[in-house]
Scaffold this active site. Structure first.
Site, short mmCIF file in Angstrom:
data_model
loop_
_atom_site.label_atom_id
_atom_site.label_comp_id
_atom_site.label_asym_id
_atom_site.label_seq_id
_atom_site.Cartn_x
_atom_site.Cartn_y
_atom_site.Cartn_z
N CYS A 12 0.86 -1.18 0.00
CA CYS A 12 0.00 0.00 0.00
C CYS A 12 0.90 1.23 0.00
CB CYS A 12 -0.91 0.01 1.23
SG CYS A 12 -0.02 0.12 2.80
N HIS A 73 4.07 1.07 11.63
CA HIS A 73 3.02 0.99 12.64
C HIS A 73 3.14 2.08 13.69
CE1 HIS A 73 3.11 -3.37 11.29
NE2 HIS A 73 1.91 -2.97 11.01
N CYS A 95 3.17 5.24 8.87
CA CYS A 95 2.14 5.34 7.82
C CYS A 95 1.27 6.57 8.08
CB CYS A 95 1.28 4.07 7.81
SG CYS A 95 -0.19 4.20 6.76
N HIS A 123 -1.27 -5.51 19.00
CA HIS A 123 -0.70 -5.06 17.74
C HIS A 123 0.15 -3.81 17.98
CE1 HIS A 123 -0.43 -3.72 13.56
NE2 HIS A 123 -0.83 -4.93 13.22
N GLU A 125 0.73 -1.22 16.21
CA GLU A 125 0.07 0.04 15.86
C GLU A 125 -0.83 0.51 16.99
OE1 GLU A 125 -3.69 1.50 13.27
OE2 GLU A 125 -2.39 0.04 12.27
N THR A 161 -6.02 0.91 11.94
CA THR A 161 -6.24 1.18 10.50
C THR A 161 -6.59 -0.08 9.73
OG1 THR A 161 -3.86 0.95 10.08
CG2 THR A 161 -4.71 3.17 10.50
#
Length: 734
Positions: A12, A73, A95, A123, A125, A161
């Site tokens: 991405c 992240h 990101c 996680h 992130e 996200t």
């Protein structure tokens, strides 16, 4: 064997940006490049970056001297602060979508909201985002956790996200009923959602799906889960070495997708090996299909028929045999010999009894209906009886279900040959017919219609002649929060599963919608071209624009293309669900992207500028923005003119903000107008000149009305003083 690729796969924007930033740092720095944890969730790419001098480490203690790259992240706030205190050069490769989530969490916390993050608490992130969310932050990874959340008056919600949208919307729905002041920030990455949707479509039309990516990547694992939910054989692999030849045996179509952290070079390696395997498998399987042609006389042997063309299963065949479609035997013809054609009346009854037996499905005519049941003539020596509980599954008066004279199918429950009594069931006959019809619909992939009769836990119950079940995940293409709105409505379905031994019928409306959308999507891509005006539906809003469905394909309507005037947010012009006409501006078929415009189908305000704003006209406007060389003034939405700094005042103006400010209403004079170039020159001081001149003209007119006074009349006192001074000087000899 056909190999298909998902519409969206691989890196991405955020991951690609992070890799490029890390490589640039490694190329320009003389020292070591460190990354706290893997830069992205892909072991092959992490190793490739290590070979370029980008080292993943577990903590700041391992960073002696060098440049620190923040992973995609993101990193916890205190870790970044410590790195800056130590004076380490920091490259922020977080990101942009993750950074937006962090900023949203920080803003909510500063406004006094308790921050709730929907996502995986383990996680990286989510760990990083929670560090910006204040002390009261909580992470919710299930609807049950949302329901168990302690009461709070104010809360703000952000999302990991890559979290599943269905989970996010379900959690928000629960919180809306529990938190009086709830603020929701949309932070789900659309790139992840698009890849999940592309994977779902691909899994529906393939025998085998390969998901390429790191097993440590949550979004890659989710792609594999989606494919398996669709009933497609799925394998998650990290490299081409994990491919197995036996996976491809007997497969006619293979699909391939990849997570957002999977580099292009890994995808190409896997695709290359799939191509090699496909050639070998096709070569080995081809001779088997032609062997029957080599038999003597050119006739294929029965044993060589493909397995997919085998006769139906024994259970299905036995069921068909238990439902005779032929009418009862006709009486013997007069031409037949007497010994064969002339049985006694008792013998004819006996033969009739042999035809009507328990388990038969036969047609009859309704004779009467009352509260005791239904009498049916089936051609037997006596009429059959349907007890009330065997008429229908529906709870309704019998007189509303059947009427005298109706021809109906009935199932023979029992036969009393002594008394000549038949016990029948219309309900069982309906079920038998329904099972047969559903099996045909399953075999043919046919769409059926049914009424939703009940909402139950986990889905809907529909009437298909049987009790059919539609799981909540199979109702719409997305998450459905309110199932009750479907009760009483007709829906179009496809049969997913039939199991008569368990009385199980599973159906799906989503499959129908997906197929229709895919068909519409194909038609749209084949017919769309730049410059077309198409009807679309607004599906979602973001800060930078709106996504519009123009026929199975979502196009982006950028905020700059919404109106001829300035628009701060798309919600000022459109809202979700609006049907609008848009123009196709640009098409990128390789990336599957379409850019749309709304203002292009609206009247261009510049076409009437010459008439509405002629030269020398004085008009009202509003200052929109300042520049070093002047100020821009909006005369109407989409039409702006420029007041050059030299036209602001007769006094010297160093900066425009000495005279004007954004939002200020002003009167300006049109100096020049060039509609073809979309330019209008305006003046502020010219309006002042006109005003002063008008005042002077008015004053002169007033004086003329007073019999034309002379200068002596106007300035006599001053002239008198001057004359007296002169005489005094002459007397004194000066």
């Amino acid at each position: 064997m056909k190999v298909r690729f998902a519409d969206d796969l691989g890196f991405c924007y955020g991951v690609k940006r992070a890799v490029e930033m890390a490589e640039a740092a490694a190329g320009s720095s003389g020292g070591t490049i460190y990354c706290l944890g893997p830069l992205i969730h892909n072991p092959q790419e992490v190793e490739r970056l290590r070979s370029k001098g980008i080292r993943p480490v577990e903590g700041l203690a391992q960073v002696i001297a060098g440049t620190l790259v923040l992973r995609t992240h993101g990193m916890p706030r205190d870790v970044v602060a410590e790195a800056l205190r130590r004076g380490l050069p920091v490259v922020d490769a977080t990101c942009p979508h993750v950074r937006a989530a962090q900023q949203a969490a920080k803003s909510l916390s500063e406004q006094g909201y308790r921050v709730l993050i929907v996502g995986d608490p383990e996680h990286p992130e989510v760990i990083a985002t929670s560090s910006w969310a204040g002390n009261g932050c909580a992470v919710i990874d299930s609807v049950e956790k949302a329901q168990a959340l302690p009461a709070t008056d104010r809360a703000g919600v952000v999302a990991q996200t890559t979290v599943r949208r269905e989970l996010f919307e379900a959690v928000v729905e629960v919180l809306r009923g529990r938190v009086p002041d709830l603020k929701v920030e949309e932070t789900i990455c659309e790139a992840t959602a698009r890849r999940q949707e592309a994977t779902r479509r691909l899994a529906g039309c393939c025998d085998l799906l390969l998901v390429v990516g790191g097993r440590g990547s949550a979004n890659t694992r989710r792609l594999a889960e989606i494919a398996r939910e669709e009933g497609c054989e799925t394998h998650l692999i990290e490299s081409a070495e994990e491919l197995r030849r036996e996976w491809f045996m007997g497969k006619s179509s293979v699909g391939m997708t990849a997570g957002t952290s999977t580099p292009e070079w890994v995808i190409k390696e896997v695709a290359g090996k799939v191509e090699d395997i496909e050639k070998n498998v096709s070569h080995e399987e081809a001779p088997q299909a032609s062997e029957p042609e080599q038999k003597a006389g050119g006739q294929p042997e029965a044993a060589a028929a493909p397995e997919t063309l085998a006769s139906p299963e024994p259970e299905v065949k036995a069921e068909a045999e238990a439902v005779p479609e032929a009418p009862a035997p006709e009486p013997p013809s007069p031409e037949q010999p007497a010994a064969q054609a002339g049985p006694a009346e008792g013998q004819m009854y006996d033969e009739a009894l042999k035809v009507v037996k328990s388990g038969d499905l036969i047609k009859g005519k309704v004779v009467s209906v009352d509260e005791n049941g239904v009498m049916v003539d089936v051609g037997y020596k006596s009429e059959g009886v349907i007890p009330p509980n065997e008429v229908s599954r529906k709870q309704a008066p019998l007189t509303e279900i059947v009427h005298p004279g109706d021809e109906i199918m009935v199932y023979v429950l029992s036969v009393d040959s002594q008394e000549g009594v038949l016990k029948l069931s219309k309900r069982r006959a309906d079920e038998e017919v329904a099972w047969k019809s559903l099996q045909e619909a399953l075999d043919e992939g046919r769409i059926i219609e049914a009424e939703v009769i009940q909402e139950v836990k986990g889905g809907l119950v529909v009437d298909v002649g049987l009790r059919g079940f539609v799981p909540a995940s199979q109702i719409e293409r997305g998450y459905v929060s309110n199932l009750s709105r479907y009760v009483g409505k007709q829906v179009r379905l496809k049969v997913l599963e039939l199991d008569r031994s368990k009385n199980r019928v599973v159906l799906s409306q989503r499959v129908v919608l997906e197929e229709e959308r895919e068909r519409l999507r194909t038609e749209t891509w084949s017919s769309i071209s730049e410059g077309q005006v198409r009807r679309g539906v607004v599906k979602g809003l973001t800060d930078f624009g709106a996504f519009v469905d123009i026929g199975g394909v979502d196009g982006l309507l950028h905020v700059s293309e919404l109106s001829w005037g300035r628009v701060s947010h798309p919600s000022e012009v459109v809202k979700e669900g609006d049907q609008i006409d848009v123009m196709v501006l640009r098409i990128d078929r390789e990336k599957g992207k379409i850019s749309l415009g709304l203002k292009q189908v609206l009247p261009d305000p510049w076409s009437t500028v010459s008439t509405k704003y002629p030269v020398d006209a004085v008009v009202q406007g509003k200052v929109t923005r300042l520049a070093p060389f002047g100020a821009f003034v909006q005369l109407e939405p989409g039409v702006e003119g420029l007041i050059h700094i030299s036209e602001m005042s007769h006094q010297r103006v160093a900066k425009p903000d000495e005279v004007l400010s954004p939002g200020q209403a002003v009167k300006v004079k049109v100096l020049k107008s060039k509609p073809d170039e979309r330019r209008i020159s305006l003046s502020l001081k010219a309006v002042e000149d006109d005003t002063e001149k008008a005042r002077a003209d008015e004053y002169i007119a007033e004086q003329k009305a007073l019999d034309n006074p002379t200068l002596g009349d106007m300035f006599g006192d001053i002239l008198g003083e001057a004359r007296g001074d002169k005489e005094t000087k002459e007397d004194t000899g000066e």
